[in-house]
Design a protein around this motif. Structure first.
Motif, PDB file in Angstrom:
ATOM      1  N   ASP A   1      36.586  28.234  46.113  1.00 27.87           N
ATOM      2  CA  ASP A   1      35.655  27.578  45.189  1.00 27.87           C
ATOM      3  C   ASP A   1      34.481  28.480  44.813  1.00 27.87           C
ATOM      4  OD1 ASP A   1      37.146  25.178  45.247  1.00 27.87           O
ATOM      5  OD2 ASP A   1      36.215  24.641  47.166  1.00 27.87           O
ATOM      6  N   SER A   2      34.631  29.756  45.034  1.00 25.76           N
ATOM      7  CA  SER A   2      33.530  30.691  44.792  1.00 25.76           C
ATOM      8  C   SER A   2      33.747  31.492  43.512  1.00 25.76           C
ATOM      9  CB  SER A   2      33.410  31.663  45.977  1.00 25.76           C
ATOM     10  OG  SER A   2      32.480  32.689  45.698  1.00 25.76           O
ATOM     11  N   PRO A   3      32.658  31.834  42.813  1.00 23.78           N
ATOM     12  CA  PRO A   3      32.778  32.697  41.630  1.00 23.78           C
ATOM     13  C   PRO A   3      32.865  34.173  42.001  1.00 23.78           C
ATOM     14  CG  PRO A   3      30.507  32.043  41.918  1.00 23.78           C
ATOM     15  CD  PRO A   3      31.279  31.316  42.986  1.00 23.78           C
ATOM     16  N   VAL A   4      32.902  34.455  43.284  1.00 22.77           N
ATOM     17  CA  VAL A   4      33.020  35.826  43.778  1.00 22.77           C
ATOM     18  C   VAL A   4      34.304  35.937  44.577  1.00 22.77           C
ATOM     19  CG1 VAL A   4      31.979  37.627  45.215  1.00 22.77           C
ATOM     20  CG2 VAL A   4      30.516  36.078  43.895  1.00 22.77           C
ATOM     21  N   ARG A   5      35.062  37.006  44.334  1.00 21.33           N
ATOM     22  CA  ARG A   5      36.296  37.183  45.095  1.00 21.33           C
ATOM     23  C   ARG A   5      36.743  38.638  45.051  1.00 21.33           C
ATOM     24  NH1 ARG A   5      39.399  33.383  44.347  1.00 21.33           N
ATOM     25  NH2 ARG A   5      37.910  32.049  43.296  1.00 21.33           N
ATOM     26  N   TRP A   6      37.758  38.918  45.844  1.00 20.58           N
ATOM     27  CA  TRP A   6      38.345  40.257  45.891  1.00 20.58           C
ATOM     28  C   TRP A   6      39.845  40.157  45.655  1.00 20.58           C
ATOM     29  CZ3 TRP A   6      34.095  38.958  48.565  1.00 20.58           C
ATOM     30  CH2 TRP A   6      33.053  39.904  48.686  1.00 20.58           C
ATOM     31  N   GLN A   7      40.425  41.205  45.130  1.00 20.55           N
ATOM     32  CA  GLN A   7      41.867  41.337  45.024  1.00 20.55           C
ATOM     33  C   GLN A   7      42.286  42.526  45.887  1.00 20.55           C
ATOM     34  OE1 GLN A   7      44.040  39.319  43.516  1.00 20.55           O
ATOM     35  NE2 GLN A   7      42.387  37.967  42.835  1.00 20.55           N
ATOM     36  N   ALA A   8      43.284  42.299  46.727  1.00 21.55           N
ATOM     37  CA  ALA A   8      43.752  43.369  47.605  1.00 21.55           C
ATOM     38  C   ALA A   8      44.186  44.593  46.795  1.00 21.55           C
ATOM     39  CB  ALA A   8      44.896  42.865  48.474  1.00 21.55           C
ATOM     40  N   ALA A   9      44.803  44.337  45.643  1.00 26.53           N
ATOM     41  CA  ALA A   9      45.261  45.447  44.801  1.00 26.53           C
ATOM     42  C   ALA A   9      44.095  46.273  44.285  1.00 26.53           C
ATOM     43  CB  ALA A   9      46.084  44.912  43.635  1.00 26.53           C
ATOM     44  N   ALA A  10      42.975  45.613  43.978  1.00 25.85           N
ATOM     45  CA  ALA A  10      41.804  46.337  43.484  1.00 25.85           C
ATOM     46  C   ALA A  10      41.193  47.203  44.589  1.00 25.85           C
ATOM     47  CB  ALA A  10      40.771  45.351  42.950  1.00 25.85           C
ATOM     48  N   VAL A  11      41.150  46.682  45.812  1.00 25.16           N
ATOM     49  CA  VAL A  11      40.643  47.474  46.941  1.00 25.16           C
ATOM     50  C   VAL A  11      41.566  48.664  47.189  1.00 25.16           C
ATOM     51  CG1 VAL A  11      40.053  47.455  49.395  1.00 25.16           C
ATOM     52  CG2 VAL A  11      39.501  45.468  47.964  1.00 25.16           C
ATOM     53  N   ALA A  12      42.869  48.448  47.040  1.00 26.11           N
ATOM     54  CA  ALA A  12      43.825  49.546  47.199  1.00 26.11           C
ATOM     55  C   ALA A  12      43.597  50.621  46.139  1.00 26.11           C
ATOM     56  CB  ALA A  12      45.253  49.012  47.122  1.00 26.11           C
ATOM     57  N   GLU A  13      43.262  50.208  44.913  1.00 24.87           N
ATOM     58  CA  GLU A  13      42.951  51.180  43.853  1.00 24.87           C
ATOM     59  C   GLU A  13      41.746  52.033  44.234  1.00 24.87           C
ATOM     60  OE1 GLU A  13      44.489  48.970  39.745  1.00 24.87           O
ATOM     61  OE2 GLU A  13      42.360  48.918  40.306  1.00 24.87           O
TER      62      GLU A  13
ATOM     63  N   VAL B   1      33.878  61.122  54.466  1.00 24.08           N
ATOM     64  CA  VAL B   1      34.141  59.987  53.581  1.00 24.08           C
ATOM     65  C   VAL B   1      35.268  59.150  54.171  1.00 24.08           C
ATOM     66  CG1 VAL B   1      34.724  59.298  51.216  1.00 24.08           C
ATOM     67  CG2 VAL B   1      33.454  61.418  51.636  1.00 24.08           C
ATOM     68  N   MET B   2      35.162  57.834  54.001  1.00 24.28           N
ATOM     69  CA  MET B   2      36.182  56.916  54.498  1.00 24.28           C
ATOM     70  C   MET B   2      36.671  56.014  53.374  1.00 24.28           C
ATOM     71  SD  MET B   2      34.017  56.058  57.862  1.00 24.28           S
ATOM     72  CE  MET B   2      32.645  57.142  57.478  1.00 24.28           C
ATOM     73  N   THR B   3      37.950  55.708  53.356  1.00 22.13           N
ATOM     74  CA  THR B   3      38.438  54.709  52.409  1.00 22.13           C
ATOM     75  C   THR B   3      37.970  53.330  52.860  1.00 22.13           C
ATOM     76  OG1 THR B   3      40.503  54.317  53.607  1.00 22.13           O
ATOM     77  CG2 THR B   3      40.530  56.053  51.940  1.00 22.13           C
ATOM     78  N   PRO B   4      37.797  52.391  51.931  1.00 28.88           N
ATOM     79  CA  PRO B   4      37.453  51.029  52.349  1.00 28.88           C
ATOM     80  C   PRO B   4      38.621  50.417  53.110  1.00 28.88           C
ATOM     81  CG  PRO B   4      38.019  51.066  50.022  1.00 28.88           C
ATOM     82  CD  PRO B   4      37.975  52.501  50.471  1.00 28.88           C
ATOM     83  N   PRO B   5      38.347  49.635  54.143  1.00 28.64           N
ATOM     84  CA  PRO B   5      39.440  48.974  54.862  1.00 28.64           C
ATOM     85  C   PRO B   5      40.224  48.046  53.931  1.00 28.64           C
ATOM     86  CG  PRO B   5      37.392  48.859  56.110  1.00 28.64           C
ATOM     87  CD  PRO B   5      37.041  49.374  54.756  1.00 28.64           C
ATOM     88  N   ALA B   6      41.490  47.856  54.236  1.00 27.21           N
ATOM     89  CA  ALA B   6      42.305  46.914  53.476  1.00 27.21           C
ATOM     90  C   ALA B   6      41.776  45.492  53.674  1.00 27.21           C
ATOM     91  CB  ALA B   6      43.756  47.010  53.914  1.00 27.21           C
ATOM     92  N   VAL B   7      42.095  44.605  52.748  1.00 32.19           N
ATOM     93  CA  VAL B   7      41.697  43.200  52.837  1.00 32.19           C
ATOM     94  C   VAL B   7      42.951  42.324  52.876  1.00 32.19           C
ATOM     95  CG1 VAL B   7      39.512  43.628  51.655  1.00 32.19           C
ATOM     96  CG2 VAL B   7      41.523  42.966  50.320  1.00 32.19           C
ATOM     97  N   ASP B   8      42.748  41.064  53.239  1.00 26.01           N
ATOM     98  CA  ASP B   8      43.853  40.121  53.363  1.00 26.01           C
ATOM     99  C   ASP B   8      43.769  39.103  52.231  1.00 26.01           C
ATOM    100  OD1 ASP B   8      45.348  37.723  54.103  1.00 26.01           O
ATOM    101  OD2 ASP B   8      45.488  38.524  56.122  1.00 26.01           O
TER     102      ASP B   8
END
Length: 284
Positions: free
Chosen positions: A215-227, A198-205
Motif C-alpha cells: 500500500d506504499s507509493p515507494v517500492r523496489w524492483q529486484a530487476a532494477a537493483v540487479a541493473e 566499491v560494493m554492489t548493492p545487495p540483492a532484494v527479495d
C-alpha cells in the motif's frame, strides 16, 4: 511536536537503528551538540532523551556482542588481521541505510577491530538512510572533510527505488547511476588521494517487497537493483559483489521482512565478504 504519535517501542528502536542525525548533511555543515542530537530524535519519536540514549546504548551493546561472536570464528579472525589498514588511516564508509544501520556491517567492523585489541585505524560512518549516488555526490565536501585514506562505497539500492503507485519513477536512470559512480570514484582517488573499495548493492527479495510495500507509493524492483549491480560491476570490475552473493535462494535469512534491508545475519555475512575481499587484496 505538533501532536502525539502512536509509536511502539519497536518503532522507536527501528528508527534509531537506521537514523544517524550526526551524518545528516545539514547537521554536519552546521553542527549541534550531542545533547541536541538526542533531543532531536526524542522529539521526532515523541519520546524522552533518556529513552533515546538507552536505545542507542542497547544497539551498541548488541553490535558489540555480534562482533564478539564473529571473532570466535577463526577464518574471520584471520581475515580481520589481514586488513590493509594502518593505525593512522581514516576509513570512511559511504552508503545508505544498509551502512547507516547501527547493527550493520561497518559498526560490526569497528567493534570487531576494537575487540581484537590491535592498533586500529579511525573508522567514520557517513551512511545516510535513503541516500542515492547523487545524494553522496552532493555531499562530497563532507566526505572530503573527513580526510579519508580509504573509502568503502556501498550505494545503488536507492538509485533503483521507485516512487508512485502506478508510474514508478526511478530515482536514477542506469546512465545517471554510472555517471555518479564514476564521478565519486574519480573524486575520491584523484582529489582526495584515497583508496576506494566499491560494493554492489545487495540483492532484494521481490516477494517480500510486494507484500511489505503493498500500500506504499515507494517500492523496489529486484530487476532494477540487479541493473544497478551490473552498473557497479561495469564501473569497477574489482567491486565486492554482494548482489551475487545474496541472490542465492539459500540465503533467504539474510534480508529483513521488507525484502530490502539486511537482517542481522545478513549484515554479518556482508562484513565477512568485505573483510575477506580486503584481506585478499593485501595478500595479492
Amino acid at each position: 511536536m505538533t501532536g502525539a504519535q502512536d509509536f511502539t517501542d519497536d518503532d522507536r528502536r527501528h528508527f534509531v537503528r537506521y537514523t544517524r542525525t550526526r551524518s545528516w548533511p545539514l547537521l554536519q555543515r552546521f553542527p549541534v551538540s550531542d545533547e541536541l542530537h538526542t533531543e532531536l530524535l526524542a522529539q521526532m519519536l515523541d519520546s524522552s532523551p533518556a529513552t533515546i540514549s538507552s536505545l542507542e546504548l542497547s544497539l551498541a551493546e548488541e553490535s558489540r556482542s555480534a562482533a564478539a561472536r564473529l571473532l570466535a570464528d577463526e577464518p574471520f579472525r584471520l581475515a580481520l588481521s589481514q586488513l590493509p589498514f594502518r593505525p593512522d588511516d581514516v576509513i570512511v564508509a559511504v552508503g545508505d541505510s544498509i551502512t547507516a544501520d547501527r547493527l550493520g556491517w561497518f559498526d560490526l567492523l569497528d567493534q570487531s577491530l576494537a575487540l581484537a585489541g590491535a592498533p586500529a585505524a579511525t573508522l567514520v560512518n557517513l551512511g545516510v538512510s535513503g541516500n542515492t549516488t547523487a545524494d553522496v555526490l552532493e555531499r562530497f565536501d563532507l566526505l572530503a572533510a573527513a580526510q579519508p585514506t580509504h573509502v568503502l562505497l556501498m550505494l545503488g539500492t536507492n538509485d533503483a527505488r521507485a516512487h508512485g503507485r502506478d508510474s514508478g519513477y526511478r530515482m536514477s536512470t542506469v546512465d545517471e547511476t554510472e555517471r555518479n559512480l564514476r564521478a565519486l570514484i574519480d573524486l575520491v582517488t584523484r582529489e582526495l588521494g584515497a583508496a576506494v573499495t566499491v560494493m554492489t548493492p545487495p540483492a532484494v527479495d521481490q516477494r517480500r517487497i510486494d507484500e511489505f510495500f503493498r500500500d506504499s507509493p515507494v517500492r523496489w524492483q529486484a530487476a532494477a537493483v540487479a541493473e544497478v549491480a551490473d552498473v557497479v560491476r561495469k564501473v569497477d570490475p574489482r567491486a565486492v559483489d554482494l548482489h551475487a552473493a545474496i541472490i542465492d535462494p539459500g540465503h533467504s535469512d539474510l534480508l529483513e521482512s521488507d525484502g530490502v534491508h539486511l537482517s542481522r545475519a545478513g549484515q554479518r555475512f556482508v562484513l565477512a565478504r568485505i573483510v575477506e575481499h580486503l584481506g585478499d587484496g593485501r595478500r595479492a
